[in-house]
Design a protein around this motif. Sequence first.
Motif, PDB file in Angstrom:
ATOM      1  N   TRP A  87       0.840  -1.193   0.000  1.00  0.00           N
ATOM      2  CA  TRP A  87       0.000   0.000   0.000  1.00  0.00           C
ATOM      3  C   TRP A  87       0.875   1.243   0.000  1.00  0.00           C
ATOM      4  O   TRP A  87       1.810   1.356   0.780  1.00  0.00           O
ATOM      5  N   ARG A  88       0.570   2.176  -0.903  1.00  0.00           N
ATOM      6  CA  ARG A  88       1.262   3.461  -0.924  1.00  0.00           C
ATOM      7  C   ARG A  88       0.220   4.548  -1.177  1.00  0.00           C
ATOM      8  O   ARG A  88      -0.520   4.497  -2.152  1.00  0.00           O
ATOM      9  N   GLN A  91      -3.295   3.469  -2.011  1.00  0.00           N
ATOM     10  CA  GLN A  91      -3.504   2.663  -3.209  1.00  0.00           C
ATOM     11  C   GLN A  91      -2.630   1.419  -3.153  1.00  0.00           C
ATOM     12  O   GLN A  91      -1.444   1.491  -2.821  1.00  0.00           O
ATOM     13  N   PHE A  92      -3.219   0.265  -3.495  1.00  0.00           N
ATOM     14  CA  PHE A  92      -2.465  -0.981  -3.505  1.00  0.00           C
ATOM     15  C   PHE A  92      -1.628  -1.046  -4.769  1.00  0.00           C
ATOM     16  O   PHE A  92      -2.146  -0.904  -5.878  1.00  0.00           O
TER      17      PHE A  92
END
Length: 121
Positions: A87-88, A91-92
Amino acid sequence: MWALKELKDAGHLVGPVITNNFDVLATRAGLDECFMRRYDQAVPDVEWVDGAKALLVVGLHADRRKVQARARTRDMQVVYLEPEGFWRDGQFMPYPLEGPQDGDLVCRAPPKRRYPPSSTC
């Protein structure tokens, strides 16, 4: 690392944590470490514990093909604990797992909890 320590204390984990991280988190959690990447040696010799049945591969983008190949020559099961992404910013970000072969076990479920919550391990 705390969950791995619990497995070791229960007798389910033998041998060192083989890692390419130099943060010594495994040592700080009370586990033995074998560093995989060094400037003079890409993959150090791993002293396999007699009776070990599997190699557990954990981590983001866990490409440890040479260590996995050594485990397979000892007829050890290779087990991946890998969500195949991270996750960043909410958003995956997917990426493919490298190195699995027929007969390997892959668990793609992300961790359910952080243990203990205040830990850096």
